[in-house]
Design an enzyme around this catalytic site. Structure first.
Site, short mmCIF file in Angstrom:
data_model
loop_
_atom_site.label_atom_id
_atom_site.label_comp_id
_atom_site.label_asym_id
_atom_site.label_seq_id
_atom_site.Cartn_x
_atom_site.Cartn_y
_atom_site.Cartn_z
CB CYS A 118 3.03 -0.97 0.66
SG CYS A 118 3.61 0.84 -0.27
CB CYS A 120 8.80 1.02 -0.82
SG CYS A 120 7.88 1.06 1.12
CB CYS A 128 5.14 3.10 -2.70
SG CYS A 128 5.61 3.78 -1.12
CE LYS A 193 3.22 6.08 3.97
NZ LYS A 193 3.35 4.60 3.27
NE ARG A 203 10.09 6.72 3.98
CZ ARG A 203 10.25 8.20 2.85
NH1 ARG A 203 11.16 8.63 2.66
NH2 ARG A 203 8.65 8.36 2.78
CD GLU A 231 -6.19 10.76 -0.96
OE1 GLU A 231 -6.08 9.23 -0.27
OE2 GLU A 231 -5.73 10.61 -1.70
CE LYS A 246 2.87 5.99 8.00
NZ LYS A 246 3.47 4.72 7.27
CE1 TYR A 311 7.57 -0.18 13.69
CE2 TYR A 311 7.43 2.27 14.18
CZ TYR A 311 7.93 1.35 13.01
OH TYR A 311 6.93 1.76 12.19
#
Ligand code: PBG
Length: 324
Positions: A118, A120, A128, A193, A203, A231, A246, A311
């Protein structure tokens, strides 16, 4: 009066284990990591307790900890200060992620390294792709994304994971990888997404907040379900080897839809906001963190995910190892 005794199969822990339908394995997890410029730096992300931005000199120690827990796959995100309009930092051969991949691959050859593809984190506007007339230019961005993927593969990435949501990204990346001799490098597409508020803490961690507008012209509307199948279908036609959904927690119906319709491995991304909510509640003593996390991640498997990006991967690996 005749009735069915469902409780017979719940009488003991061993009985419940015998009939359990879904399981978590340490191999199911991908652990996302943030690499930052500079030295001797290990910054905890304020909205993500236990998650750090780590500089290159400390990276191998961090990865060793993950590796020793039995986690087989990691994903890198880069955090840099010198950004520009086109996100040059994403595709230069000595970029932060490329350098991290080389370093870690050399030390841990059997650890799978997944590269998030990406722009971004590298554009000064935080979008992005490249901007023309106040919108992200799809086809111009594709060229840079293909370059990014190739540079990541050259550095030694095992899987390319494009997260940018430009139309056609799988097709152009597949073609570029093939032309450069990377026919065997799979694409894990962030096919489904959503433009979600659950990405807020990420972010902060990746310094990738859009400086104007939002991502709604390229990421999906959270209200849509059927669109997810379109998609996923186009990405599979274009050559995606894995399909990601996601965020995960509020989109388990979508995980199930994709699982039912397609026969590729399905990945659920348990995103930063899902992590932050649990951590905040746990810090307040309002929930049992371990039980809640295991329940949440198991629900993603139950919904049909084969693989989970989270995470919590290190915590879960510790908990699963305790039970051995
Ligand atoms: C980059 C990207 C994002 C995430 C992963 N890759 C953020 C975004 O689209 O703004 C979010 C991950 C998370 O919230 O944990 N495009």
């Amino acid at each position: 009066m005749e009735f069915k005794r469902h409780r017979r199969l719940r009488t003991s822990s061993s009985m419940r284990a015998l009939v359990r339908e879904n399981h978590l394995r340490v191999e199911d997890f991908i652990y996302p990591m943030f690499v930052i410029e500079g030295e001797h730096t290990k910054n905890e992300v304020p909205s993500m307790p236990g998650v750090y931005q780590v500089s290159m000199d400390l990276l191998l120690d961090e990865v060793r900890e993950v590796y020793n827990l039995g986690i087989k796959s990691i994903m890198f995100f880069g955090v840099i200060s010198a950004k520009d309009e086109i996100g040059t930092g994403a595709f230069v051969d000595d970029g932060i992620v490329q350098t991290a991949i080389r370093l870690v691959k050399n030390e841990f050859p059997d650890l799978l390294i997944i590269a998030d593809t990406c722009l971004c984190e590298y554009t000064d506007h935080g979008h992005c792709g490249v901007i023309h007339d106040h919108d992200v230019d799809n086809d111009e961005s594709l060229k840079l994304l293909a370059k990014t993927a190739v540079s990541q593969a050259k550095a030694g990435a095992d899987i390319i994971a494009p997260s940018n949501m430009m139309d056609g990204f799988v097709a152009v990346i597949r073609q570029a990888l093939d032309e450069e001799g990377f026919k065997n490098i799979p694409i894990m597409s962030y096919a489904v997404k959503y433009a979600s508020s659950f990405y807020g803490p990420f972010r902060d961690a990746a310094d990738s907040t859009p400086q104007f507008g939002d991502r709604k012209t390229y990421q999906m509307d959270p209200a849509n379900r059927i669109e997810a199948l379109r998609e996923a279908e186009s990405d599979i036609q274009e050559g995606a080897d894995f399909i990601m959904v996601k965020p995960a927690l509020s989109f388990l119906d979508i995980v199930r839809d994709v699982r039912n319709r397609f026969d590729v491995p399905v990945v659920a991304y348990n995103v930063s906001g899902e992590y932050a909510m649990i951590k905040a509640a746990a810090q307040n003593g309002w929930i049992n963190e371990k039980e809640l996390v295991l329940e949440m991640l198991t629900s993603m498997k139950r919904a049909g995910a084969d693989i989970i990006l989270t995470y919590f991967a290190k915590d879960v690996a510790n908990w699963l190892n305790e039970n051995k």
